[in-house]
Write an enzyme that holds these catalytic residues in place. Structure first.
Site, PDB file in Angstrom:
ATOM      1  N   TYR A 175     -15.008   0.490  -7.599  1.00  0.00           N
ATOM      2  CA  TYR A 175     -16.358   0.950  -7.281  1.00  0.00           C
ATOM      3  C   TYR A 175     -17.307   0.993  -8.565  1.00  0.00           C
ATOM      4  O   TYR A 175     -18.555   1.308  -8.515  1.00  0.00           O
ATOM      5  CB  TYR A 175     -16.096   2.550  -7.168  1.00  0.00           C
ATOM      6  CG  TYR A 175     -15.282   2.897  -5.965  1.00  0.00           C
ATOM      7  CD1 TYR A 175     -15.680   2.603  -4.680  1.00  0.00           C
ATOM      8  CD2 TYR A 175     -13.673   3.114  -5.972  1.00  0.00           C
ATOM      9  CE1 TYR A 175     -14.816   2.682  -3.503  1.00  0.00           C
ATOM     10  CE2 TYR A 175     -13.158   3.201  -4.906  1.00  0.00           C
ATOM     11  CZ  TYR A 175     -13.356   3.149  -3.724  1.00  0.00           C
ATOM     12  OH  TYR A 175     -12.775   3.417  -2.514  1.00  0.00           O
ATOM     13  N   LYS A 193       0.809  -1.152   0.073  1.00  0.00           N
ATOM     14  CA  LYS A 193       0.027  -0.057   0.012  1.00  0.00           C
ATOM     15  C   LYS A 193       0.993   1.265   0.094  1.00  0.00           C
ATOM     16  O   LYS A 193       1.579   1.418   0.810  1.00  0.00           O
ATOM     17  CB  LYS A 193      -0.985   0.061   1.157  1.00  0.00           C
ATOM     18  CG  LYS A 193      -2.015   1.173   1.063  1.00  0.00           C
ATOM     19  CD  LYS A 193      -2.810   1.174   2.265  1.00  0.00           C
ATOM     20  CE  LYS A 193      -3.962   2.219   2.377  1.00  0.00           C
ATOM     21  NZ  LYS A 193      -4.665   2.282   3.591  1.00  0.00           N
ATOM     22  N   LYS A 247       1.108  10.028   5.690  1.00  0.00           N
ATOM     23  CA  LYS A 247       1.138   8.849   5.877  1.00  0.00           C
ATOM     24  C   LYS A 247       2.285   7.955   5.574  1.00  0.00           C
ATOM     25  O   LYS A 247       2.715   6.925   5.318  1.00  0.00           O
ATOM     26  CB  LYS A 247       0.042   8.040   5.371  1.00  0.00           C
ATOM     27  CG  LYS A 247      -1.205   8.446   6.042  1.00  0.00           C
ATOM     28  CD  LYS A 247      -2.666   7.549   5.940  1.00  0.00           C
ATOM     29  CE  LYS A 247      -3.609   8.354   6.633  1.00  0.00           C
ATOM     30  NZ  LYS A 247      -4.697   7.314   6.400  1.00  0.00           N
ATOM     31  N   LYS A 281      -2.202  -1.496  -3.606  1.00  0.00           N
ATOM     32  CA  LYS A 281      -2.908  -0.550  -3.653  1.00  0.00           C
ATOM     33  C   LYS A 281      -1.843   0.854  -3.617  1.00  0.00           C
ATOM     34  O   LYS A 281      -1.259   0.906  -2.683  1.00  0.00           O
ATOM     35  CB  LYS A 281      -3.842  -0.418  -2.492  1.00  0.00           C
ATOM     36  CG  LYS A 281      -4.641   0.932  -2.503  1.00  0.00           C
ATOM     37  CD  LYS A 281      -5.835   0.728  -1.333  1.00  0.00           C
ATOM     38  CE  LYS A 281      -6.633   2.157  -1.382  1.00  0.00           C
ATOM     39  NZ  LYS A 281      -7.438   2.119  -0.038  1.00  0.00           N
TER      40      LYS A 281
END
Length: 326
Positions: free
Chosen positions: A316, A197, A220, A251
């Site tokens: 999505y 990620k 992050k 991801k």
């Protein structure tokens, strides 16, 4: 190998039936996991401004959407909560009656034959928007966070989650979660590790959807991966496999297809890819601006995941695509 004119590659593309017969990679409804956002209330369908066509759903409306997913052939959904403001604290992640646990129980009660995956991370709960507990210096405390994540995973498993998906990128969390699940009597709950990620710029719409965008302090980069690194992803995957991950994830997915392909080539484990909210928005906004045919761009983008070797895709667009492919 033959050469032109004995070999004319265009012969293989000369008719639609020929192209169909020789297609190497195909999308199928079973390739998709559908991410869904959950909110409190009844009868709620809250549009997300940065994600055209995507909504947060109250649990009653969520169940209806999950029924539609099942009917379309989607095998699994992934749930993400929009936690109310007055419950933005780490302890809420451990409450067996929190929003996500109630949503899991409702789905498993009404649509028992679909898989349910839950997000194991603290950013939907923390007031500062980070994926863990902050130390005094403002950094994320890895080991204290891992303790909470293991407990969070057990709470979600007890609510009925089939797959828990740690998305936090703390060191050692897969092993801790696997041990906690075993000790709590949930040996059959699978772990999908967000192993690679990246600290990407493509998460903005997602953070709006879960209500963490305005509260994030700093970034992050101290725990998510450097977008410039590819080999490091393989090391992360190997560590998570050794600790007990059943599947791994890359991801973002679309801009990191090289990482997907390298992971598939290197390891004998199912590899999933997440078409992030930013990647979704890129296609939707490009189509809205007249940059190309939306349906064709979408099909091309999703097929690219399969060409790279992905076992499945979190998207999505999943319900729309499953119906189109059905």
């Amino acid at each position: 190998m033959s050469h032109y004119p004995a070999l004319r590659m265009r012969r293989r593309r000369s008719a639609s039936w020929m192209r169909a017969m020789l297609t190497e990679h195909r999308l199928h409804p079973s390739d998709f996991i559908w991410p869904l956002f959950v909110c409190e209330g009844e009868g709620e369908e809250q549009p997300i401004s940065a994600l055209r066509g995507v909504h947060r759903y109250s649990i009653d409306r969520l169940v209806e959407k999950v029924r539609q997913a099942k009917e379309a052939g989607i095998p699994c959904i992934a749930l993400f909560p929009n936690t109310p403001e007055d419950k933005r604290h780490e302890e809420e992640a451990l409450d067996p009656d929190n929003l996500i646990c109630r949503a899991v129980r409702a789905v498993k009660d009404k649509v028992p034959d679909i898989g349910v995956m839950t997000d194991v991370a603290l950013d939907p709960y923390t007031p500062h928007g980070h994926d863990g507990v902050l130390a005094e210096d403002g950094s994320v405390d890895n080991d204290r966070t891992v303790e909470l994540l293991a407990r969070q995973a057990v709470v979600q498993a007890e609510a009925g989650a089939d797959i828990v998906a740690p998305s936090d990128m703390m060191d050692g969390r897969i092993g801790a979660i696997r041990d906690a699940l075993e000790e709590a009597g949930h040996p059959n709950v699978a772990i999908m590790a967000y192993s690679a990620k990246y600290a990407s710029s493509l998460y903005g719409p997602f953070r709006e959807a879960v209500g963490s965008s305005d509260r994030l302090k700093g970034d992050k980069k101290g725990y998510q991966m450097n977008p410039a690194n590819g080999g490091e992803a393989l090391a992360e995957v190997e560590l998570d496999m050794d600790e007990g991950a059943d599947f791994v994830m890359v991801k973002p997915g679309l801009l990191y297809l090289d990482v997907v392909a390298r992971t598939v080539d290197a390891f004998d484990i199912p590899v999933f890819a997440y078409m992030t909210s930013g990647e979704y928005a890129m296609i939707e906004e490009a189509a809205a601006a007249g940059a190309g045919d939306r349906d064709a761009m979408l099909m091309e983008a999703l097929t690219a995941f399969k060409r790279a070797g992905a076992t499945g895709i979190l998207s999505y667009h999943a319900l729309e695509m499953a119906r189109r492919l059905g």
